[in-house]
Design a protein around this motif. Structure first.
Motif, PDB file in Angstrom:
ATOM      1  N   PHE A 193     -16.855   3.729  -6.355  1.00 20.94           N
ATOM      2  CA  PHE A 193     -16.688   4.746  -5.324  1.00 20.94           C
ATOM      3  C   PHE A 193     -18.028   5.431  -5.042  1.00 20.94           C
ATOM      4  O   PHE A 193     -18.371   5.711  -3.896  1.00 20.94           O
ATOM      5  CB  PHE A 193     -15.659   5.792  -5.749  1.00 20.94           C
ATOM      6  N   LYS A 194     -18.781   5.712  -6.099  1.00 21.08           N
ATOM      7  CA  LYS A 194     -20.069   6.366  -5.942  1.00 21.08           C
ATOM      8  C   LYS A 194     -20.994   5.533  -5.064  1.00 21.08           C
ATOM      9  O   LYS A 194     -21.709   6.055  -4.203  1.00 21.08           O
ATOM     10  CB  LYS A 194     -20.706   6.592  -7.321  1.00 21.08           C
ATOM     11  N   LEU A 195     -20.965   4.231  -5.284  1.00 18.45           N
ATOM     12  CA  LEU A 195     -21.781   3.327  -4.472  1.00 18.45           C
ATOM     13  C   LEU A 195     -21.237   3.229  -3.064  1.00 18.45           C
ATOM     14  O   LEU A 195     -21.973   3.381  -2.084  1.00 18.45           O
ATOM     15  CB  LEU A 195     -21.801   1.936  -5.119  1.00 18.45           C
ATOM     16  N   PHE A 196     -19.941   3.001  -2.966  1.00 21.68           N
ATOM     17  CA  PHE A 196     -19.311   2.721  -1.681  1.00 21.68           C
ATOM     18  C   PHE A 196     -19.397   3.894  -0.719  1.00 21.68           C
ATOM     19  O   PHE A 196     -19.478   3.710   0.494  1.00 21.68           O
ATOM     20  CB  PHE A 196     -17.852   2.352  -1.931  1.00 21.68           C
ATOM     21  N   TYR A 197     -19.379   5.110  -1.248  1.00 19.14           N
ATOM     22  CA  TYR A 197     -19.385   6.291  -0.393  1.00 19.14           C
ATOM     23  C   TYR A 197     -20.782   6.806  -0.080  1.00 19.14           C
ATOM     24  O   TYR A 197     -20.949   7.766   0.665  1.00 19.14           O
ATOM     25  CB  TYR A 197     -18.578   7.427  -1.048  1.00 19.14           C
ATOM     26  N   SER A 198     -21.802   6.212  -0.681  1.00 18.97           N
ATOM     27  CA  SER A 198     -23.159   6.708  -0.461  1.00 18.97           C
ATOM     28  C   SER A 198     -23.688   6.261   0.895  1.00 18.97           C
ATOM     29  O   SER A 198     -23.471   5.126   1.323  1.00 18.97           O
ATOM     30  CB  SER A 198     -24.096   6.207  -1.565  1.00 18.97           C
ATOM     31  N   TYR A 199     -24.402   7.168   1.572  1.00 16.68           N
ATOM     32  CA  TYR A 199     -24.988   6.816   2.866  1.00 16.68           C
ATOM     33  C   TYR A 199     -26.073   5.762   2.698  1.00 16.68           C
ATOM     34  O   TYR A 199     -26.376   5.012   3.618  1.00 16.68           O
ATOM     35  CB  TYR A 199     -25.551   8.068   3.546  1.00 16.68           C
ATOM     36  N   GLU A 200     -26.640   5.675   1.491  1.00 16.25           N
ATOM     37  CA  GLU A 200     -27.647   4.657   1.248  1.00 16.25           C
ATOM     38  C   GLU A 200     -27.021   3.267   1.340  1.00 16.25           C
ATOM     39  O   GLU A 200     -27.599   2.341   1.913  1.00 16.25           O
ATOM     40  CB  GLU A 200     -28.291   4.862  -0.125  1.00 16.25           C
ATOM     41  N   TYR A 201     -25.820   3.146   0.780  1.00 11.24           N
ATOM     42  CA  TYR A 201     -25.125   1.858   0.874  1.00 11.24           C
ATOM     43  C   TYR A 201     -24.646   1.615   2.309  1.00 11.24           C
ATOM     44  O   TYR A 201     -24.781   0.504   2.844  1.00 11.24           O
ATOM     45  CB  TYR A 201     -23.938   1.835  -0.079  1.00 11.24           C
ATOM     46  N   ILE A 202     -24.082   2.642   2.916  1.00 13.78           N
ATOM     47  CA  ILE A 202     -23.572   2.511   4.277  1.00 13.78           C
ATOM     48  C   ILE A 202     -24.668   2.051   5.237  1.00 13.78           C
ATOM     49  O   ILE A 202     -24.454   1.216   6.108  1.00 13.78           O
ATOM     50  CB  ILE A 202     -22.972   3.854   4.752  1.00 13.78           C
ATOM     51  N   SER A 203     -25.879   2.575   5.034  1.00 10.22           N
ATOM     52  CA  SER A 203     -26.986   2.220   5.924  1.00 10.22           C
ATOM     53  C   SER A 203     -27.415   0.766   5.761  1.00 10.22           C
ATOM     54  O   SER A 203     -28.115   0.219   6.611  1.00 10.22           O
ATOM     55  CB  SER A 203     -28.185   3.141   5.670  1.00 10.22           C
ATOM     56  N   SER A 204     -27.007   0.146   4.644  1.00  7.40           N
ATOM     57  CA  SER A 204     -27.379  -1.251   4.406  1.00  7.40           C
ATOM     58  C   SER A 204     -26.394  -2.225   5.034  1.00  7.40           C
ATOM     59  O   SER A 204     -26.635  -3.428   5.054  1.00  7.40           O
ATOM     60  CB  SER A 204     -27.473  -1.514   2.904  1.00  7.40           C
ATOM     61  N   VAL A 205     -25.266  -1.703   5.515  1.00  5.12           N
ATOM     62  CA  VAL A 205     -24.237  -2.538   6.112  1.00  5.12           C
ATOM     63  C   VAL A 205     -24.465  -2.623   7.619  1.00  5.12           C
ATOM     64  O   VAL A 205     -24.836  -1.642   8.267  1.00  5.12           O
ATOM     65  CB  VAL A 205     -22.838  -1.965   5.823  1.00  5.12           C
ATOM     66  N   VAL A 206     -24.248  -3.805   8.177  1.00  5.31           N
ATOM     67  CA  VAL A 206     -24.477  -4.017   9.606  1.00  5.31           C
ATOM     68  C   VAL A 206     -23.651  -3.053  10.438  1.00  5.31           C
ATOM     69  O   VAL A 206     -22.450  -2.893  10.222  1.00  5.31           O
ATOM     70  CB  VAL A 206     -24.123  -5.467   9.990  1.00  5.31           C
ATOM     71  N   LYS A 207     -24.291  -2.415  11.388  1.00  8.97           N
ATOM     72  CA  LYS A 207     -23.642  -1.454  12.266  1.00  8.97           C
ATOM     73  C   LYS A 207     -22.637  -2.139  13.181  1.00  8.97           C
ATOM     74  O   LYS A 207     -22.889  -3.204  13.736  1.00  8.97           O
ATOM     75  CB  LYS A 207     -24.708  -0.739  13.103  1.00  8.97           C
ATOM     76  N   LYS A 208     -21.457  -1.517  13.347  1.00  6.92           N
ATOM     77  CA  LYS A 208     -20.422  -2.051  14.240  1.00  6.92           C
ATOM     78  C   LYS A 208     -20.330  -1.200  15.502  1.00  6.92           C
ATOM     79  O   LYS A 208     -20.853  -0.085  15.552  1.00  6.92           O
ATOM     80  CB  LYS A 208     -19.057  -2.035  13.531  1.00  6.92           C
ATOM     81  N   ASN A 209     -19.642  -1.730  16.491  1.00  3.14           N
ATOM     82  CA  ASN A 209     -19.344  -0.938  17.680  1.00  3.14           C
ATOM     83  C   ASN A 209     -18.368   0.173  17.322  1.00  3.14           C
ATOM     84  O   ASN A 209     -17.613   0.060  16.342  1.00  3.14           O
ATOM     85  CB  ASN A 209     -18.734  -1.814  18.778  1.00  3.14           C
ATOM     86  N   ARG A 210     -18.340   1.228  18.126  1.00  2.00           N
ATOM     87  CA  ARG A 210     -17.438   2.350  17.855  1.00  2.00           C
ATOM     88  C   ARG A 210     -15.996   1.884  17.697  1.00  2.00           C
ATOM     89  O   ARG A 210     -15.286   2.284  16.777  1.00  2.00           O
ATOM     90  CB  ARG A 210     -17.510   3.364  19.006  1.00  2.00           C
ATOM     91  N   ILE A 211     -15.556   1.043  18.631  1.00  2.00           N
ATOM     92  CA  ILE A 211     -14.157   0.623  18.636  1.00  2.00           C
ATOM     93  C   ILE A 211     -13.818  -0.182  17.403  1.00  2.00           C
ATOM     94  O   ILE A 211     -12.676  -0.155  16.927  1.00  2.00           O
ATOM     95  CB  ILE A 211     -13.843  -0.186  19.912  1.00  2.00           C
ATOM     96  N   GLU A 212     -14.784  -0.879  16.811  1.00  2.00           N
ATOM     97  CA  GLU A 212     -14.523  -1.682  15.616  1.00  2.00           C
ATOM     98  C   GLU A 212     -14.189  -0.807  14.413  1.00  2.00           C
ATOM     99  O   GLU A 212     -13.360  -1.178  13.577  1.00  2.00           O
ATOM    100  CB  GLU A 212     -15.714  -2.585  15.313  1.00  2.00           C
ATOM    101  N   TYR A 213     -14.845   0.351  14.311  1.00  2.00           N
ATOM    102  CA  TYR A 213     -14.518   1.269  13.216  1.00  2.00           C
ATOM    103  C   TYR A 213     -13.098   1.816  13.381  1.00  2.00           C
ATOM    104  O   TYR A 213     -12.346   1.950  12.414  1.00  2.00           O
ATOM    105  CB  TYR A 213     -15.526   2.412  13.159  1.00  2.00           C
ATOM    106  N   ILE A 214     -12.751   2.120  14.619  1.00  2.00           N
ATOM    107  CA  ILE A 214     -11.405   2.622  14.898  1.00  2.00           C
ATOM    108  C   ILE A 214     -10.369   1.540  14.607  1.00  2.00           C
ATOM    109  O   ILE A 214      -9.340   1.791  13.981  1.00  2.00           O
ATOM    110  CB  ILE A 214     -11.300   3.089  16.361  1.00  2.00           C
ATOM    111  N   TYR A 215     -10.659   0.324  15.045  1.00  2.00           N
ATOM    112  CA  TYR A 215      -9.762  -0.797  14.787  1.00  2.00           C
ATOM    113  C   TYR A 215      -9.606  -1.046  13.284  1.00  2.00           C
ATOM    114  O   TYR A 215      -8.520  -1.363  12.797  1.00  2.00           O
ATOM    115  CB  TYR A 215     -10.288  -2.066  15.451  1.00  2.00           C
ATOM    116  N   SER A 216     -10.702  -0.919  12.534  1.00  3.24           N
ATOM    117  CA  SER A 216     -10.658  -1.162  11.091  1.00  3.24           C
ATOM    118  C   SER A 216      -9.742  -0.160  10.396  1.00  3.24           C
ATOM    119  O   SER A 216      -8.953  -0.534   9.500  1.00  3.24           O
ATOM    120  CB  SER A 216     -12.072  -1.075  10.503  1.00  3.24           C
ATOM    121  N   MET A 217      -9.829   1.111  10.786  1.00  2.00           N
ATOM    122  CA  MET A 217      -8.952   2.125  10.203  1.00  2.00           C
ATOM    123  C   MET A 217      -7.505   1.883  10.621  1.00  2.00           C
ATOM    124  O   MET A 217      -6.573   2.045   9.827  1.00  2.00           O
ATOM    125  CB  MET A 217      -9.410   3.518  10.637  1.00  2.00           C
ATOM    126  N   TYR A 218      -7.329   1.449  11.861  1.00  2.98           N
ATOM    127  CA  TYR A 218      -5.989   1.174  12.398  1.00  2.98           C
ATOM    128  C   TYR A 218      -5.290   0.070  11.603  1.00  2.98           C
ATOM    129  O   TYR A 218      -4.147   0.228  11.165  1.00  2.98           O
ATOM    130  CB  TYR A 218      -6.118   0.783  13.869  1.00  2.98           C
TER     131      TYR A 218
END
Length: 248
Positions: free
Chosen positions: A105-130
């Motif tokens: 969780f510590k890794l997964f929630y860090s902005y350092e890790y998030i910044s290493s993941v390929v950026k998605k379109n806005r709608i893709e984040y919404i779709y993923s939560m959906y």
């Protein structure tokens, strides 16, 4: 790979034959339809409204099967029996899960890790939560409510059956090729706990809450990724060494 595919096919056939052996037509038909839907859902293109239909297809059939059975049974699904026992099991499971995965969780929630993941379109984040939330609700309605209610005649053994089929729906599908021993353990453990909670409390709501906590890391990840890229306007940061800094 061919042998592995044959093994999965044989397990699928056995899972169908077992439901036939139990004499439950509703579970047999809905299980076969679920497999057919999930095996073919990825054939729908990832564009426009079709992509939304594709994502909805991961869970909507479970909700339909629940709704049809609910009409037949006309039973209260949010009633709560033996609430203290069920809540205790749920809370203990959440606490133990959070503790075991605290480094992840510590890794997964860090902005350092998030910044290493390929950026998605806005709608893709919404779709993923959906789709994450939809699958949580749909799977609990089917694998806990529908299966356990249909197999009341075999008593507590219904929890085991529910657990096995919950695991199989993740293992048998094409994307189950990456299924490892830890995934197997987690699916069986959660399936058994969630099934026990429903068996004791007779309320699907607690099962949905428990499943939500099991997947909360993914939902939080999508939310924080959206905030990082579209609210904070973050840029990509080279974080190739962050795994060395965390004991995971």
């Amino acid at each position: 790979m061919k042998q592995y595919t044959l093994t999965k096919f044989n397990i699928l056939i056995i899972s169908i034959l077992y439901l036939i052996y139990l004499g439950n037509t509703y579970l047999t038909v809905t299980w076969i339809l679920s497999i057919l839907v999930l095996f073919n859902i990825r054939k729908i293109p990832k564009r426009g409204l079709l992509y939304f239909v594709r994502l909805t297809g991961y869970f909507i059939h479970f909700m339909i099967f629940f709704y049809l059975y609910k009409i037949i049974e006309n039973k209260q699904i949010f009633s709560l029996e033996n609430g203290n026992k069920a809540l205790f099991i749920l809370l203990m499971f959440i606490v133990i899960s959070m503790y075991r995965n605290k480094q992840s969780f510590k890794l997964f929630y860090s902005y350092e890790y998030i910044s290493s993941v390929v950026k998605k379109n806005r709608i893709e984040y919404i779709y993923s939560m959906y789709v994450a939330i939809g699958c949580i609700v749909g799977e609990e309605l089917y694998f806990r409510y529908v299966i356990l209610e249909n197999l009341k005649n075999i008593g507590a053994l219904s929890i085991v059956v529910s657990t096995v089929y919950f695991m199989l729906i993740h293992y048998l599908l094409p994307w189950g090729d990456s299924f490892n021993k830890r995934d197997l353990f987690n699916q069986i453990l959660f399936g058994f706990v969630s099934g026990s909670i429903y068996y004791i409390s007779n309320s699907i709501l607690l099962c949905i809450v428990g499943h939500l906590f099991m997947n909360i890391h993914m939902i939080t990840f999508y939310i924080k990724s959206y905030i990082y890229y579209y609210v904070k306007k973050g840029n990509y940061v080279d974080s190739k060494n962050i795994f060395d800094e965390l004991d995971v």
